[in-house]
Design a protein around this motif. Structure first.
Motif, PDB file in Angstrom:
ATOM      1  N   TRP A 178      25.985  16.184  40.487  1.00  0.00           N
ATOM      2  CA  TRP A 178      25.757  16.868  39.213  1.00  0.00           C
ATOM      3  C   TRP A 178      25.588  18.371  39.437  1.00  0.00           C
ATOM      4  CZ3 TRP A 178      20.437  18.002  37.256  1.00  0.00           C
ATOM      5  CH2 TRP A 178      20.399  18.352  35.902  1.00  0.00           C
ATOM      6  N   MET A 179      24.764  18.748  40.401  1.00  0.00           N
ATOM      7  CA  MET A 179      24.559  20.162  40.705  1.00  0.00           C
ATOM      8  C   MET A 179      25.815  20.790  41.304  1.00  0.00           C
ATOM      9  SD  MET A 179      21.741  21.745  39.861  1.00  0.00           S
ATOM     10  CE  MET A 179      22.105  21.044  38.260  1.00  0.00           C
ATOM     11  N   ARG A 180      26.539  20.035  42.110  1.00  0.00           N
ATOM     12  CA  ARG A 180      27.785  20.558  42.695  1.00  0.00           C
ATOM     13  C   ARG A 180      28.738  21.010  41.593  1.00  0.00           C
ATOM     14  NH1 ARG A 180      30.852  16.018  45.093  1.00  0.00           N
ATOM     15  NH2 ARG A 180      31.572  15.851  42.942  1.00  0.00           N
ATOM     16  N   GLU A 181      28.915  20.186  40.560  1.00  0.00           N
ATOM     17  CA  GLU A 181      29.843  20.521  39.477  1.00  0.00           C
ATOM     18  C   GLU A 181      29.301  21.650  38.597  1.00  0.00           C
ATOM     19  OE1 GLU A 181      32.946  19.419  39.386  1.00  0.00           O
ATOM     20  OE2 GLU A 181      32.442  18.327  41.214  1.00  0.00           O
ATOM     21  N   PHE A 182      27.989  21.696  38.408  1.00  0.00           N
ATOM     22  CA  PHE A 182      27.381  22.782  37.631  1.00  0.00           C
ATOM     23  C   PHE A 182      27.587  24.120  38.338  1.00  0.00           C
ATOM     24  CE2 PHE A 182      23.347  25.119  36.408  1.00  0.00           C
ATOM     25  CZ  PHE A 182      23.737  25.422  35.117  1.00  0.00           C
ATOM     26  N   VAL A 183      27.355  24.129  39.637  1.00  0.00           N
ATOM     27  CA  VAL A 183      27.524  25.347  40.426  1.00  0.00           C
ATOM     28  C   VAL A 183      28.976  25.834  40.346  1.00  0.00           C
ATOM     29  CG1 VAL A 183      27.533  26.216  42.812  1.00  0.00           C
ATOM     30  CG2 VAL A 183      25.541  24.990  41.925  1.00  0.00           C
ATOM     31  N   LYS A 184      29.924  24.903  40.356  1.00  0.00           N
ATOM     32  CA  LYS A 184      31.337  25.288  40.206  1.00  0.00           C
ATOM     33  C   LYS A 184      31.561  25.976  38.858  1.00  0.00           C
ATOM     34  CE  LYS A 184      33.460  21.559  42.888  1.00  0.00           C
ATOM     35  NZ  LYS A 184      34.302  20.349  42.769  1.00  0.00           N
ATOM     36  N   LEU A 185      31.003  25.415  37.784  1.00  0.00           N
ATOM     37  CA  LEU A 185      31.157  26.016  36.458  1.00  0.00           C
ATOM     38  C   LEU A 185      30.503  27.401  36.371  1.00  0.00           C
ATOM     39  CD1 LEU A 185      30.730  23.127  33.865  1.00  0.00           C
ATOM     40  CD2 LEU A 185      32.829  24.257  34.599  1.00  0.00           C
ATOM     41  N   LEU A 186      29.435  27.592  37.136  1.00  0.00           N
ATOM     42  CA  LEU A 186      28.781  28.906  37.167  1.00  0.00           C
ATOM     43  C   LEU A 186      29.639  29.937  37.903  1.00  0.00           C
ATOM     44  CD1 LEU A 186      25.073  27.919  37.959  1.00  0.00           C
ATOM     45  CD2 LEU A 186      25.943  28.845  35.796  1.00  0.00           C
ATOM     46  N   GLY A 187      30.641  29.456  38.641  1.00  0.00           N
ATOM     47  CA  GLY A 187      31.514  30.355  39.382  1.00  0.00           C
ATOM     48  C   GLY A 187      30.992  30.727  40.753  1.00  0.00           C
TER      49      GLY A 187
END
Length: 192
Positions: A178-187
């Motif tokens: 979940w955090m991995r994908e959030f961090v990707k969206l944050l750029g």
């Protein structure tokens, strides 16, 4: 970079501490707030454990000292929003101030990470219409009532769902992905 994390009494312990520490590791400043409380006030977390009963059990978790004051936040300062689960979403979904915060992140198309019972807040904010998301199975009706499509996962540990700016997961065993994908969206780019 700053990220806002919504919290309240009986927030799921893991869903507060794990994202906070993961993002701190990446030098992302996480501001944890709760309506009607200020920086330095303490909230009580809870540990929700699936033990084979018809529902999960609840035990007190670690007390947490809020980092910032809810009434003083400026939403334009934040790159993303985290909406954990636990029991706080069931009572904060009646707080229009919380719903307005959530709505603003969707209006601005900023990354939002919601997990477990946190989707109750998104449903109440009216931001799930036409979207698909995951949530704790007992929140399926909340997602559907909010106009969303519930994505079901049999195994909680490796499942995460991304729909535009929304990253959702069923429960705390999926915090890592979940955090991995959030961090990707944050750029944020991580180089090893």
């Amino acid at each position: 970079m700053k990220v806002l994390l919504l919290a309240g009494d009986y927030i799921e312990d893991y869903e507060l501490y794990a994202p906070l520490k993961a993002l701190e590791m990446l030098d992302i400043d996480v501001h944890v707030v709760c309506p009607d409380k200020k920086a330095g006030d303490v909230i009580q977390t809870a540990l929700h454990i699936v033990e084979g009963w018809q529902t999960y059990s609840e035990r007190p978790g670690h007390p947490f000292e809020l980092t910032h004051t809810f009434s003083e936040i400026k939403l334009e300062d934040y790159s993303g929003l985290i909406v954990p689960g636990g029991r706080f979403p069931e009572y904060q979904r009646y707080d229009q101030r919380v719903l307005d915060v959530i709505s603003r992140f969707f209006t601005d198309n900023k990354p939002v990470a919601a997990i477990c019972h946190g989707l109750q807040l998104l449903s109440a904010a009216g931001v799930l219409k036409g979207r698909s998301c995951s949530a704790f199975p007992m929140c399926k009706l909340d997602v559907v009532a909010g106009g969303g499509k519930y994505v079901d996962y049999e195994a909680f540990s490796k499942n995460v769902h991304v729909d535009g700016n929304l990253v959702s997961a069923p429960a705390y065993p999926a915090i890592g992905v979940w955090m991995r994908e959030f961090v990707k969206l944050l750029g944020v780019e991580i180089h090893f």
